[in-house]
Design a protein around this motif. Structure first.
Motif, PDB file in Angstrom:
ATOM      1  N   MET A 120       0.861  -1.185   0.000  1.00  0.00           N
ATOM      2  CA  MET A 120       0.000   0.000   0.000  1.00  0.00           C
ATOM      3  C   MET A 120       0.888   1.222   0.000  1.00  0.00           C
ATOM      4  SD  MET A 120      -3.169  -0.833   2.548  1.00  0.00           S
ATOM      5  CE  MET A 120      -4.198   0.519   1.992  1.00  0.00           C
ATOM      6  N   THR A 123      -7.569   1.020  -6.262  1.00  0.00           N
ATOM      7  CA  THR A 123      -6.390   0.183  -6.373  1.00  0.00           C
ATOM      8  C   THR A 123      -5.715   0.443  -7.714  1.00  0.00           C
ATOM      9  OG1 THR A 123      -7.666  -1.453  -5.194  1.00  0.00           O
ATOM     10  CG2 THR A 123      -5.594  -2.180  -6.141  1.00  0.00           C
ATOM     11  N   HIS A 179      -0.953  -4.712  -5.469  1.00  0.00           N
ATOM     12  CA  HIS A 179      -1.277  -3.371  -4.977  1.00  0.00           C
ATOM     13  C   HIS A 179      -2.635  -3.367  -4.293  1.00  0.00           C
ATOM     14  CE1 HIS A 179       2.009  -1.106  -6.777  1.00  0.00           C
ATOM     15  NE2 HIS A 179       1.925  -1.944  -7.799  1.00  0.00           N
ATOM     16  N   LEU A 180      -2.681  -2.798  -3.109  1.00  0.00           N
ATOM     17  CA  LEU A 180      -3.948  -2.754  -2.376  1.00  0.00           C
ATOM     18  C   LEU A 180      -4.463  -1.326  -2.235  1.00  0.00           C
ATOM     19  CD1 LEU A 180      -3.238  -5.262   0.534  1.00  0.00           C
ATOM     20  CD2 LEU A 180      -4.344  -5.710  -1.648  1.00  0.00           C
ATOM     21  N   GLY A 181      -3.963  -0.395  -3.059  1.00  0.00           N
ATOM     22  CA  GLY A 181      -4.410   1.000  -2.919  1.00  0.00           C
ATOM     23  C   GLY A 181      -3.623   1.706  -1.841  1.00  0.00           C
TER      24      GLY A 181
END
Lengths: 302, 534
Positions: B66, B73, B93-95
């Motif tokens: 993150m 995201t 990727h999780l934002g």
């Protein structure tokens, strides 16, 4: 005895009970269970340690809040914003409902009703954006003022104009939605009463005063008690979207103050303490309002 | 929300660097398509483990990541794939969320931190040590010895960086994002050159010349708001016009002493001048309550002729205004000074290590080694080339040992700006690495010139380094500063808007003292002295 009575009742109305079950579960799960979390108001809450594992700090958060130089200001702002909002905002839908009720053409009535409750569905961010643009020094409102020879002012920067802006926009947005319940109450009034009044020679105003208003009074009282119970809660999101440091003097309320201090600095315990304080006062006002209503008009929540 | 908007915008937009040195241009030996790496390029002698290790790491692991940018995201970009190919570690990727957003609080509360978290850990309430102590992120000291030979070498070669990125007791808590010398400046005054030319005016340099220019904008160009800006540019994020008075908001250093700009007597003079300007209608009547979109609108429509903003605004305004008025030209103006020929004390300048976008590793991660290896790659020579210039053969070619951009970048077939292309193939900014100058050509020459113009201040001498107060001190400070922050902002705006007289500023200073600003200065001073002794 009680057991069998309850048992019989459960058996007889089992479908009704099954239907209400989800609601009861919802309240237990999302309103009663989380209540134990309120103890973090007395703790130095650290999420990694958990609610029970965090250290106790007693009334420290309450003391911090009460000793802030902004304590009285935010309390005053919260209450006055709420109070004026109630004073002007509460009667508005009742008046509109009375007016709508007198309309002869059903088509015109339905159109008016739809138009007035439309703003309720606009999201707050958009509403705040509209307010911001309209109140700019070269915005619509100032254009109108200038047209009549007035001077342009930047309304959202003046502490004294924040309350009117907040309350007027609130009425604009909620008035139509609020009428629905009163119109329902009005339609429940026995038509024979109006006919009798007409025979007695009562004019429209007298009919409203002596039949319609008393007819919807129970509804009005319940609505009033409920709004009084919310007097310490003001529209937090709307204020955050509208205010700036130049108008903290009137616009900074408990929730925005807590937002800046509690959430932005991860001081969860502090936010919880102020929230708890807020709820206790709300609850007190609710009890008081209910008591007076019971005494004076025999209408109450319980 | 509106007030936070600038952060995400600033961070999203790659800053373009056209000046300064490229430390890497020479001596780079890279294979033609980049999938044939030969391990850690001679930096591996430091530790034994490192000597045995070579990228890509076996095991095809996946880590979560993150960053501190709000929004959805991010999609997987070519740079991510290239990174995965080279390191052997893929990233999910999780934002992201900045620390100042409540999403960050909720994330901590959930206990589910991503393996790698790019954030401003320096600003963690209570300091980075507190984040380690509370069990959210790992202390990296031992891990760096074991798994991060490239970072270790960088720190050994650059003791000034080493000093900035650890806490007083020597704890390393993150892989730092170190800005390049040009990357440290990214904001300042912006003015319409075409208006100056039309009115036969010189570029304003002093505060008096600014007054003349803005008055001319108002009277001759009929600008309804000759200069417009958002309040954070006013002596807070940038020195703005305050630099000419030798002050700036916030904490800084004067001859080895930490001071709080708002307490200085010159601050009152500055506010007096601003208040006068506001009264004369030179400053946007609505500046205290407007958002970025409103400023943009005023700038591109000719309502305003000057503003304070970030570098990429120049690009944005030129593009927007030239659609309707091909003559329009926005350029950077120097920070105003007190007298001709002197430099203003303040402009805008970040520490090379400002704390932003620095990667901590979650204490709950399953595979600290993979996270360390993935992050360490950015500090290797190949990693740095990749982050700066993108993928060889796609975004650049080596000519005489120097990278030259391909047509994909400088003459994009889909008409994308060079910065937009590079965003897909490189990590130009806001990534844990030692940032290098990428000499990316920009569309408008005005954008490129800006940094040189804004750099001309004495800001460097006043810069407060990234100090780390102890957890207890940090608690005490934040409880005092909360009230003070609200107080100064309110006082400042009211005085400029004229609702409060500038003479009353002294009572505000007294109030700050009553609230305990002197105690805060004591804490800051002690932390500063500890920093110098590191």
């Amino acid at each position: 005895m009680l057991k069998t009575k309850l048992g019989n009742d459960l058996l007889r109305n089992k479908w009704l009970y099954i239907m209400i079950l989800p609601v009861i579960i919802y309240y237990i799960m999302f309103h009663y269970v989380p209540m134990y979390g309120a103890i973090i108001a007395f703790k130095q809450y650290i999420p990694a340690k958990g609610i029970l594992g965090s250290d106790w700090v007693g009334f420290k958060h309450f003391e911090d809040f009460f000793s802030s130089i902004y304590f009285f200001r935010v309390i005053k702002n919260t209450i006055s914003l709420s109070f004026f909002n109630l004073l002007f905002g509460f009667p508005a839908p009742i008046l509109l409902a009375l007016l709508l009720n007198e309309l002869k053409s059903p088509l015109f009535r339905r159109i008016t009703q739809t138009i007035t409750y439309m703003p309720h569905f606009i999201t707050l961010v958009v509403v705040a954006g509209i307010i911001r643009y309209f109140t700019l020094s070269d915005g619509l409102i100032n254009d109108v003022i200038a047209l009549f020879g007035g001077t342009r002012t930047s309304f959202l920067q003046q502490p004294e104009s924040f309350r009117p802006i907040y309350i007027i926009s609130e009425i604009w947005q909620q008035i139509g939605w609020g009428t629905i319940i009163y119109l329902a109450a009005i339609s429940g009034i026995d038509q024979q009463q109006y006919e009798a009044a007409k025979i007695d020679g009562a004019n429209k105003l007298q009919q409203i005063r002596h039949i319609t208003l008393p007819g919807i009074l129970p509804t009005v009282m319940i609505m009033l008690i409920l709004s009084l119970g919310n007097i310490m809660n003001v529209g937090f999101e709307k204020i955050i979207l509208l205010y700036s440091a130049s108008i903290y003097e009137t616009a900074d309320v408990i929730s925005t103050f807590v937002y800046r201090k509690g959430i932005l600095e991860f001081n969860y315990g502090y936010s919880a303490a102020v929230g708890l304080f807020n709820s206790v006062i709300n609850f007190g006002i609710l009890l008081l309002a209910n008591y007076f209503s019971k005494r004076t008009s025999k209408n109450s929540l319980w | 929300m509106v007030r936070r908007g600038f952060m995400s915008k600033k961070l999203h937009k790659p800053v373009m660097f056209l000046l300064g040195l490229s430390l890497l241009a020479a001596g780079c030996s890279n294979s033609s398509n980049g999938n044939n790496e030969s391990a850690s390029s001679g930096t591996s002698r430091d530790t034994q483990t490192a000597a045995e290790f070579s990228y890509p790491m076996p095991g095809s692991m996946e880590l979560t990541l993150m960053n501190e940018q709000l929004g959805g995201t991010p999609e997987t970009l070519p740079i991510d794939e290239e990174y995965a190919k080279r390191t052997g570690i893929s990233i999910k990727h999780l934002g992201g969320t900045p620390m100042t957003d409540q999403k960050f609080s909720l994330l901590l509360a959930s206990g589910e931190l991503p393996d790698i978290f790019l954030n401003t850990w320096l600003q963690y309430p209570g300091g980075p040590d507190r984040a380690v102590e509370q069990g959210y992120i790992l202390k990296l000291n031992d891990l760096i010895d074991q798994y991060a030979p490239n970072l270790k070498k960088t720190l050994a070669d650059h003791p000034e960086i080493d000093k900035m990125i650890k806490t007083d007791d020597g704890t390393y808590y993150a892989f730092p994002f170190i800005r390049s010398e040009t990357g440290r400046v990214y904001g300042g005054p912006i003015i319409r050159q075409d208006w100056l030319d039309e009115l036969n005016l010189e570029m304003p340099e002093t505060i008096d010349e600014w007054h003349t220019v803005l008055t001319a904008f108002k009277e001759k160009k009929k600008a309804s708001a000759p200069v417009t800006f958002r309040t954070m540019f006013l002596g807070e994020r940038t020195g703005g016009f305050a630099g000419a008075f030798g002050v700036m908001g916030n904490f800084y250093v004067n001859d080895g002493k930490v001071v709080y700009g708002y307490l200085e007597p010159e601050y009152k003079n500055y506010l007096k001048t601003m208040s006068q300007w506001y009264k004369e209608g030179l400053i946007d009547k609505d500046f205290a309550s407007i958002d970025a979109a409103t400023v943009d609108k005023k700038m591109s429509s000719g309502d305003s002729g000057a503003t304070l903003g970030w570098q990429f605004y120049i690009e944005k305004y030129n593009a927007a205004a030239q659609e309707s008025d091909p003559e329009a030209s926005f350029v950077a103006a120097p920070y105003p000074s007190a007298a001709k020929g002197t430099l203003p004390e303040f402009g805008q300048l970040d520490n090379a290590y400002a704390g932003t976008s620095s990667a901590a590793i979650s204490a709950t991660t399953q595979n600290p080694e993979a996270a360390m290896r993935w992050l360490d790659y950015g500090y290797s020579e190949e990693g740095s080339m990749l982050n700066t210039f993108g993928v060889e053969g796609i975004t650049y070619k080596l000519e005489n040992g120097k990278p030259v951009y391909t047509d994909l970048v400088v003459n994009n077939p889909e008409k994308l700006g060079s910065d937009q292309v590079m965003m897909k193939y490189s990590h130009g900014t806001n990534f844990p690495m030692i940032q290098q100058d990428n000499h990316l050509p920009s569309k408008y020459p005005q954008t490129a010139e800006a940094l040189g113009v804004w750099k001309k201040t004495n800001h460097e001498a006043h810069l407060l380094p990234p100090i780390t107060p102890t957890a207890e001190e940090a608690d005490e400070m934040s409880s005092i500063m909360n009230d003070i922050n609200a107080l100064v902002k309110e006082a400042e705006l009211k005085i400029i808007l004229g609702t409060e007289s500038a003479d009353n500023y002294d009572t505000f200073i007294q109030q700050m003292k009553d609230l305990g600003i002197e105690r805060v200065l004591e804490i800051q001073q002690a932390a500063y002295e500890r920093y110098l002794k590191r």
